[in-house]
Design an enzyme around this catalytic site. Structure first.
Site, mmCIF file in Angstrom:
data_model
loop_
_atom_site.group_PDB
_atom_site.id
_atom_site.type_symbol
_atom_site.label_atom_id
_atom_site.label_comp_id
_atom_site.label_asym_id
_atom_site.label_seq_id
_atom_site.Cartn_x
_atom_site.Cartn_y
_atom_site.Cartn_z
ATOM 1 C CD GLU A 108 -6.378 -0.407 0.431
ATOM 2 O OE1 GLU A 108 -7.021 0.574 0.010
ATOM 3 O OE2 GLU A 108 -5.719 -0.381 1.487
ATOM 4 N NE ARG B 42 -6.898 2.713 -1.885
ATOM 5 C CZ ARG B 42 -5.731 3.244 -1.575
ATOM 6 N NH1 ARG B 42 -5.166 4.104 -2.372
ATOM 7 N NH2 ARG B 42 -5.096 2.907 -0.473
ATOM 8 C CG ASP C 86 -9.300 1.446 10.167
ATOM 9 O OD1 ASP C 86 -9.583 0.351 9.687
ATOM 10 O OD2 ASP C 86 -8.386 2.175 9.706
ATOM 11 C CD GLU D 188 -6.758 8.219 7.932
ATOM 12 O OE1 GLU D 188 -5.749 8.970 7.945
ATOM 13 O OE2 GLU D 188 -6.923 7.324 7.084
#
Ligand code: DMJ
Length: 640
Positions: free
Chosen positions: A268, A272, A401, A535
C-alpha cells in the site's frame, strides 16, 4: 616423536632423523641438550633470513608513491629543457647526484615503514590495555558517526535527472460543451472531497465524512502520514487545482516524515505513497517529491530481508522489522503485494542511479520464473521463508490482481523492450483464460476464482480492472490476438456494468455471483457494499481510449451521478453498506483511492486523449501516471 624429512639446500633428501627419546633411551639427557641446540640454530637461521630478506624485498615505495605523498618525486614528465634526461616518461636529473638522492629516498622510506609499524604496534598495545567497556564505548562512537553520516546523506539532494518537457501534461479540455460540463462536475466533486478532508482530516490518512474527523486503517500503521494528500496530488494537478496542489506540496515538504515507529503495508505504501510522489514529481518537476519517494523507499528495503528475498507484507518503518499478515496461508506473502512493486522500484533506480531497487524486484521475478505453477496458474500465496507456494488459490481480483497488471506494465513502461515480462504476462493470461474465464447461462463473461482445483463462480469488484488490462495488452499479444483481447476487455466491461445496473443504487457490489440462476448479483450480505472503488470506471476509461465507443462515457456518467447522489454527504464522500437498499447506510470512510483513482479515471474519461496519452504514460495500480521509456532522459545510467 618423528620429525618431518628435512630438505637440504642441495635438494638431496636426507633419511628421516629420529630424535625421539625412545630411539636412544640410554642417551636421553644428552639428546635433549642437542635437540634444544638444533632448534635454537634453526630459529636463529630463520631470524637472520627474515632480517636479510627485509633489505632484499622489492622497493614497494615505488608502487605506493601516491599513497606516500611522493607524487612530486617521480611524476611523469616530458620537459627536458632543464638538463635532465627523460626516461620512460620520468624525469631523471644528473646521474651521480640522482643516485645519492635515490639512496636517501630509500632510507627515508625504510624509516617511515619502520615508524609506521612501531606506531601500529603501540596502538595495538594501547587497545589491549583498555577495558572491555572502553572498547565497546569506542565502537559505539564509531557506529554513531556512521549513522550521522548516513543521515546527512539522506537529507542531501539527489543528483537531478533533468526532466525533459514531458508529453501530454495539458488541460485535455474536451471540445464538446456537454462533455466539458460533465468534466466540470467531476472536478467539483474532487474539490468537495479535498476541501472536506482539508478541513476535517488534514494530515490524517483518510477522512470520516460523517463524523468529520480523521480516519486510518492498519495498512498505514499507527501514524498520520497524510495518505489522502499524497494519493490526491496528481489528480489535483491534472484537474488544474493548483492552489490545492501547492497546499499538499507544502504539507509534504514540512510534515511528511518516515522515521516513525509504525508498521505499514509495503504494498500500500508503495502504490499510494511512492507511486503518488513519483507521479507528482513527473508532472510538476518539484524535487521534494522525488526526495521523499527515495527516503520512503529506503525505509521499505528491510522488508526484503527474508531467506528468499520475497518481501514481508508489513515492515516497521523505524526498526525495519518485517512480518506477514496473520490471516495469510501458512505465513505466506501475497502475490498481488510482492508482485506490485516493479514499476515504482524501477523508476526509483532510474531516478537515483542506484540499482538496489531494480535488483530487489528483478530478484522476485527470477524466483517466480523458476517455480512450478499448478496448471500454469500463479497461486496467491508464497512463503518467504521456504520459497514454497501456500494454498493453491488463484485470483485476478484481490490477492492476485495487480501482479498480472504489473507484468504487462513492466513491458509497456520499457517501451516494449522487457519481453521477458510480456512473456510472463502472456503465459499467465493464457492459463487464466483456460481455467478461470467462463460465460454465464445468460451470456455474461466472468472471471472466477480458482480454489484447490475448483472454480468458484464469483467475481469481485476488484477483478473488474481486468477489462482495461486486457484492452491495454491487446496490442502486442501472442499470435496477434489483439482483436480477441479487446473483445474480452469489452465483455468484462459489460459484465461489470451489469453488476452496477442490477442494483438499486446503480453502484457495484464488492462481489457478485454467477450461480444457481443468479447473475452478476451479490448474494451474501457482507458482499453488498460499495466503498468508492475505481476498477469498473478504470475499465470504462481504457475501453473508451481504445474504442471511442460512446457507451463507456454513458456508463461512466451513470456511475458519477450515482456516486454524487448516494455517496455524497456534506462532509465529503462515503462508502455505502448495501447497494441493493433504497435507504443505504454509510460506512463513514472517504478512501484515499477515491481521490487518486475513481475521480481521476472519471475526469480522464471526459477529457481529450492528448491528456496523458497511453503511448507515453503508464499508470500504476493506484492510477498514478509514470512516464514510459519513450520520454526517458539519457542522463541516468539505469534504463527504465
Ligand atoms: C487500490 O488501492 C488499488 O487499485 C489496488 O490495486 C487495489 N485496490 C484499491 C482500490 O480498490
Amino acid at each position: 616423536m618423528t620429525t618431518p624429512a628435512l630438505l637440504p639446500l642441495s635438494g638431496r633428501r636426507l633419511p628421516p632423523l629420529n630424535l625421539g627419546a625412545s630411539a636412544f633411551p640410554h642417551h636421553r639427557a644428552t639428546l635433549r641438550l642437542s635437540e634444544k641446540f638444533i632448534l635454537l640454530l634453526i630459529l636463529s637461521a630463520f631470524i637472520t633470513l627474515c632480517f636479510g630478506a627485509f633489505f632484499f624485498l622489492p622497493d614497494s615505495s615505488k608502487h605506493k608513491r601516491f599513497d606516500l605523498g611522493l607524487e612530486d618525486v617521480l611524476i611523469p614528465h616530458v620537459d627536458t629543457s632543464k638538463g635532465g634526461k627523460n626516461l620512460g616518461g620520468f624525469l631523471i636529473h644528473g646521474q651521480g647526484h640522482d643516485e645519492h638522492r635515490h639512496r636517501e629516498e630509500e632510507e627515508r622510506l625504510r624509516n617511515k615503514i619502520r615508524a609506521d609499524h612501531e606506531k601500529a604496534l603501540e596502538e595495538a598495545k594501547e587497545k589491549l590495555k583498555k577495558s572491555r567497556d572502553e572498547i565497546q564505548a569506542e565502537i559505539q562512537t564509531e557506529k554513531n558517526k556512521v549513522v550521522q553520516e548516513l543521515k546527512k546523506k539522506d537529507s542531501k539532494p539527489l543528483p537531478p535527472v533533468p526532466l525533459p518537457n514531458l508529453i501530454g501534461i495539458n488541460s485535455g479540455e474536451p471540445a464538446d460543451p456537454d462533455i466539458r460540463e460533465k468534466r466540470n462536475k467531476i472536478k467539483e466533486m474532487m474539490k468537495h472531497a479535498w476541501d472536506n478532508y482539508r478541513q476535517y482530516g488534514w494530515g490524517h490518512n483518510e477522512l470520516k465524512p460523517i463524523a468529520r474527523k480523521g480516519h486510518s486503517t492498519n495498512i498505514f500503521g499507527n501514524s498520520q502520514m497524510g495518505a489522502t494528500i499524497v494519493d490526491a496530488l496528481d489528480t489535483l494537478y491534472i484537474m488544474g487545482l493548483h492552489d490545492e496542489f501547492r497546499e499538499g506540496q507544502e504539507w509534504i515538504d514540512k510534515n511528511l516524515d518516515f522515521s516513525v515507529n509504525s508498521e505499514v503495508s509495503v504494498f500500500e505504501v508503495n502504490i499510494r505513497f511512492i507511486g503518488g510522489l513519483l507521479a507528482a514529481y513527473y508532472l510538476s518537476g518539484q524535487e521534494v517529491f522525488k526526495i521523499k519517494a527515495v527516503q520512503l523507499a529506503g525505509k521499505l528495503l528491510p522488508a526484503f530481508n527474508t531467506p528468499t528475498g520475497i518481501p514481508w507484507a508489513m515492515v516497521n518503518l523505524k526498526s525495519g522489522v518485517g512480518r506477514n499478515w496473520g490471516w495469510a496461508s501458512a505465513g505466506s506473502s501475497i502475490l498481488a503485494e510482492f508482485g506490485t512493486l516493479h514499476m515504482e522500484f524501477v523508476h526509483l533506480s532510474y531516478l537515483t542511479g542506484d540499482p538496489v531497487y531494480y535488483n530487489k524486484v528483478m530478484h522476485i521475478r527470477k524466483l517466480l520464473q523458476k517455480m512450478d505453477r499448478p496448471n500454469g496458474l500463479y497461486p496467491n500465496y508464497l512463503n518467504p521463508r521456504t520459497g514454497r507456494w501456500g494454498q493453491h488459490h488463484t485470483s485476478v481480483g484481490g490477492l492476485g490482481d495487480s501482479f498480472y497488471e504489473y507484468l504487462l506494465k513492466a513491458w509497456l513502461m520499457s517501451d516494449k523492450m522487457d519481453t521477458e515480462a510480456r512473456k510472463m504476462y502472456d503465459d499467465a493470461i493464457e492459463a487464466i483464460e483456460k481455467h478461470l474465464i467462463r460465460k454465464s447461462n445468460g451470456g455474461l463473461t466472468f472471471i472466477g476464482e480458482w480454489k484447490n482445483g475448483h472454480l468458484e463462480r464469483k467475481m469481485g469488484h476488484l477483478t473488474c480492472f481486468a477489462g482495461g488490462m486486457f484492452a491495454l495488452g491487446a496490442d502486442g499479444s501472442r499470435d496477434d490476438k489483439a482483436g480477441h483481447y479487446l473483445q474480452l476487455g469489452a465483455e468484462i466491461a459489460h459484465t461489470c456494468h451489469e453488476s452496477y445496473d442490477r442494483t438499486t443504487l446503480k453502484l457495484g457490489p464488492e462481489a457478485f455471483k454467477f450461480d444457481g440462476g443468479v447473475e452478476a448479483v451479490a448474494v451474501r450480505q457482507n458482499e453488498k457494499y460499495y466503498i468508492l472503488r475505481p476498477e469498473v470506471i478504470e475499465t470504462y476509461w481504457y475501453m473508451w481510449r481504445f474504442t471511442h465507443d460512446p457507451k463507456y462515457r454513458q456508463w461512466g456518467w451513470e456511475a458519477t451521478q450515482a456516486i454524487d447522489k448516494y455517496c455524497r454527504v456534506s462532509g465529503g464522500f462515503s462508502g455505502v453498506k448495501d447497494v441493493y437498499s433504497s435507504s443505504p447506510t454509510y460506512d463513514d470512510v472517504q478512501q484515499s483511492f477515491f481521490l487518486a483513482e475513481t475521480l481521476k479515471y472519471l475526469y480522464l474519461l471526459f477529457s481529450s486523449d492528448d491528456l496523458l496519452p497511453l503511448d507515453n504514460w503508464v499508470f500504476n495500480t493506484e492510477a498514478h501516471p509514470l512516464k514510459n521509456k519513450k520520454q526517458h532522459h539519457c542522463t541516468s545510467s539505469i534504463r527504465i
